[in-house]
Every structure is written in C-alpha cells, then in structure tokens.
Design a protein around this motif. Structure first.
Motif, short mmCIF file in Angstrom:
data_model
loop_
_atom_site.label_atom_id
_atom_site.label_comp_id
_atom_site.label_asym_id
_atom_site.label_seq_id
_atom_site.Cartn_x
_atom_site.Cartn_y
_atom_site.Cartn_z
N GLY A 126 55.43 41.14 15.57
CA GLY A 126 54.29 41.78 14.92
C GLY A 126 52.99 41.69 15.70
O GLY A 126 51.98 42.26 15.27
N GLU A 127 52.97 40.99 16.83
CA GLU A 127 51.72 40.85 17.56
C GLU A 127 51.44 42.06 18.45
O GLU A 127 52.34 42.63 19.06
N LEU A 128 50.18 42.38 18.53
CA LEU A 128 49.67 43.52 19.30
C LEU A 128 48.70 43.01 20.35
O LEU A 128 47.78 42.24 20.04
N ILE A 129 48.88 43.41 21.60
CA ILE A 129 47.88 43.12 22.63
C ILE A 129 46.66 43.99 22.36
O ILE A 129 46.77 45.21 22.22
N THR A 130 45.49 43.37 22.29
CA THR A 130 44.26 44.12 22.03
C THR A 130 43.39 44.26 23.27
O THR A 130 42.66 45.25 23.41
N ALA A 131 43.45 43.28 24.17
CA ALA A 131 42.60 43.34 25.36
C ALA A 131 43.05 42.28 26.36
O ALA A 131 43.85 41.40 26.04
N VAL A 132 42.50 42.38 27.55
CA VAL A 132 42.65 41.33 28.55
C VAL A 132 41.25 40.97 29.04
O VAL A 132 40.40 41.85 29.21
N GLU A 133 40.99 39.68 29.20
CA GLU A 133 39.70 39.21 29.69
C GLU A 133 39.87 38.52 31.03
O GLU A 133 40.78 37.70 31.21
N ILE A 134 38.98 38.85 31.97
CA ILE A 134 39.01 38.25 33.31
C ILE A 134 37.68 37.56 33.53
O ILE A 134 36.63 38.21 33.51
N PRO A 135 37.67 36.26 33.74
CA PRO A 135 36.40 35.55 33.92
C PRO A 135 35.71 35.96 35.20
O PRO A 135 36.36 36.22 36.23
N ASP A 136 34.38 36.03 35.15
CA ASP A 136 33.61 36.31 36.36
C ASP A 136 33.88 35.22 37.38
O ASP A 136 33.95 34.03 37.04
N ALA A 137 34.03 35.60 38.63
CA ALA A 137 34.31 34.66 39.71
C ALA A 137 33.79 35.25 41.01
O ALA A 137 33.53 36.46 41.09
N PRO A 138 33.62 34.42 42.04
CA PRO A 138 33.04 34.91 43.29
C PRO A 138 34.05 35.63 44.18
O PRO A 138 34.03 35.48 45.40
N PHE A 139 34.94 36.42 43.57
CA PHE A 139 35.95 37.14 44.34
C PHE A 139 35.68 38.63 44.27
O PHE A 139 36.46 39.41 43.73
N THR A 140 34.54 39.02 44.82
CA THR A 140 34.11 40.41 44.75
C THR A 140 34.14 41.11 46.11
O THR A 140 33.86 42.30 46.19
N LYS A 141 34.48 40.38 47.15
CA LYS A 141 34.47 40.99 48.49
C LYS A 141 35.77 40.70 49.24
O LYS A 141 36.44 41.63 49.70
N HIS A 142 36.12 39.45 49.38
CA HIS A 142 37.27 39.08 50.22
C HIS A 142 38.55 39.05 49.40
O HIS A 142 39.05 37.99 49.01
N VAL A 143 39.07 40.23 49.12
CA VAL A 143 40.27 40.35 48.30
C VAL A 143 41.25 41.33 48.95
O VAL A 143 40.85 42.22 49.71
N SER A 144 42.52 41.16 48.62
CA SER A 144 43.54 42.09 49.12
C SER A 144 44.77 42.03 48.24
O SER A 144 45.25 40.94 47.91
N TYR A 145 45.25 43.21 47.86
CA TYR A 145 46.58 43.31 47.24
C TYR A 145 47.47 44.00 48.25
O TYR A 145 47.28 45.18 48.55
#
Length: 326
Positions: A208-227
């Motif tokens: 019966g559970e429904l996903i309503t949202a996902v939260e991502i905490p602010d962190a200093p990973f705004t430049k040096h990232v790669s997927y």
C-alpha cells in the motif's frame, strides 16, 4: 495480456487505499516497464491504479535539500535548472538512461521500481525465483554475462537496471513514501534489497505504500562529477558496468568523495570503503587505482561475466578521472 480493472484517483489517500486493499493491484505512471511485463505475461495485475493525477511533479529546494516529486519525468528532471546547478551527477545519470522518448514518459518513482532485465526473468518458459519463487534461477548455470558480481545469492544473480538510482545512492538521497500507516523516510541505500532467500522482493516498500518524492541533501558536488556507463551500444542499452563519481577538491587534494556502481548487483552498489581511500589523497590515477582495487574486494564472477572483474575497476578509474578533470 490479461484483463484488468483501471482506476484513476485524484487524491493520494484514495490511491493508497486502493492499493492497500488489493494485493494484486499495481500503481501505474509512465508504464514504460510495467506494461512490457504485463504484455509478456511476466506479471498479471488485476487492477491498475493510475496515479498521474496526483500532485507529485514538483522540483524544489527545501530545507537544505533538493526535493523531486515521484511523478516528475526523467527527461525534464535531467534538464531542470535546479538539478543541473545543484545535482549535476543526477542529471548525467538520467541522460544516460534509455532513449529520449522513454525519458519523457518514465517517472522518477517508476525508475526506482523498474524490474531487472535478466532474460530468465522475462522468459516465462525458464525457471526464475524472482518471477516465480521456488522454481530456481536459470541464470546460475545459463548465459549470465549481464549478471551480478556482488551481493548475489544462490536464489538470484540478477542486477538492478536503473542508472538514476546509482547516482541517488551515491548522493545519499532519501526516499519519501506514504502508506496506510502514515509517512516515512527510507535512506536510498536501504530502499532496494539484495536477493537473499526472497529475490521476488526488490524493495523495502510495504503493501500500500506510494513513493511521493526523493530528497537529495545539498553537498559540494556541483562540479567534479561523472556518470560513466559502459554498454554494448551507444544508446538505449543497459549498463554492463557503470560508475557514479563525485569529488570535492581542494586544489588537487580530495576533501570528500562519493562513489557507486551499477550493473553489478541486485541493487545500486555504494562503495563507501573506496570513498574512504580517496579522502585526503591527491586526485591522481594512482589514487584512483587504489580506490578501484578496494571497491572490487569481494567481487565474484560466474561463467560468462568474468570480464566485469576487469571492466569494473577500469570503469571506476575512468569515472574518477573524468570527474577530477571536470
């Protein structure tokens, strides 16, 4: 495809109540995975609860986190200004998934819940404990080149297919759910399950559970990232192996790091021990090789996927090099 009931509630409580009362019901949003499973006879839902009228599409900054509604579409999320500015690793991972057409239909919540693409799961003539518990795992002695090297059991060696989820586990996201017992928050690393003796259970959601949202905490990973995603063709293919890397640099020294892999386990695979190896070290290829070596500890291959034991560390190293150079 079997006949089924179709309902389209406009209130969140009505949607939750409808699912809680019927164990054979399913939520449907974009339907990019669910409808395929139904057409192939892998699942046979007797009721579909369309949740597209629920107000769960917002992307907003809230209390030091980026909050993304469960019904936000993958394509628009990847192009959203807030996401690009504050969580570019998530944007990269979303852009690497599927095709543009699918990204513009698939939802964030649905992406988390998509089922494995193991061919034995999809082939109803083959044994599969995930599809039909107790029948066995055809992949164990079959063609298992796409399968897990971490966290598997003798009941299931399938891998989780989501690119987005690899980024979310690396970024310490939290899944917000609502159900008959109220609201709760699930750390993303605890949301998906390893197969163990119950491979039919992909997540720790309750009935019966429904996903309503996902939260991502602010962190200093705004430049040096790669997927970094390795696949057999350039588009519309699931990862053989992928790696999500995020670095906080002070000059050339790594102050903090986040690292996760996809295509290697029944859930997105967080690499906390490898992250610890990186902290305080110079952002060099030698450091990245040390982290990759630690990341691969405990990996075990099957007959057809031994290549992942080499591809895995190479993918991690490339993701870290690309992130450092960003």
């Amino acid at each position: 495809m079997n006949q089924f009931q179709y309902v389209r509630p406009t209130k969140q409580k009505a949607a939750i109540d409808a699912l809680a009362k019927d164990a054979n019901a399913q939520f449907i949003a974009g339907g990019t995975n669910l409808l395929d499973l139904m057409k192939r006879g892998v699942i046979a839902s007797q009721k579909l609860i369309d949740i597209n009228r629920l107000p769960l599409t917002k992307i907003e900054s809230q209390n030091g986190s980026l909050r993304i509604g469960a019904l936000a579409l993958n394509g628009p999320v990847a192009e959203d200004r807030l996401v690009l500015e504050r969580q570019p690793l998530l944007a990269q991972a979303l852009s690497a998934g599927a095709s543009a057409q699918l990204r513009n239909m698939a939802t964030v919540g649905g992406n988390m819940l998509q089922r494995t693409r193991c061919p034995y799961f999809y082939d109803t003539a083959m044994p599969c404990n995930k599809r039909e518990p107790g029948t066995g795992c055809g992949a164990l002695e079959g063609i298992n080149r796409m399968h897990a090297i971490f966290g598997f059991s003798d009941k299931c060696i399938a891998v989780h297919p989501s690119d987005m989820s690899v980024a979310l586990v690396a970024l310490d996201a939290t899944v917000l759910v609502s159900g008959p017992k109220g609201d709760r928050r699930i750390p993303f690393n605890d949301f998906h399950r390893l197969p163990g003796d119950t491979p039919q259970k992909d997540t720790n959601l309750e009935q019966g559970e429904l996903i309503t949202a996902v939260e991502i905490p602010d962190a200093p990973f705004t430049k040096h990232v790669s997927y970094y995603k390795v696949r057999e063709r350039a588009s519309y293919a699931f990862a053989l192996v992928s790696a999500a890397a995020a670095l906080e640099l002070d000059g050339t020294t790594i102050k903090s790091a986040r690292l996760a892999m996809g295509g290697v386990a029944h859930k997105p695979w967080r690499l906390t021990a490898a992250e610890q190896v990186l902290v305080g070290k110079p952002a060099t290829e030698e450091t990245f090789r040390q982290a990759a070596e630690v990341a691969m500890q405990g990996a075990k291959a099957f007959k057809h996927n031994a290549y992942k034991l080499k591809l895995g560390p190479n993918t991690i190293i490339q993701a870290l090099k690309t992130a450092a150079a960003a």
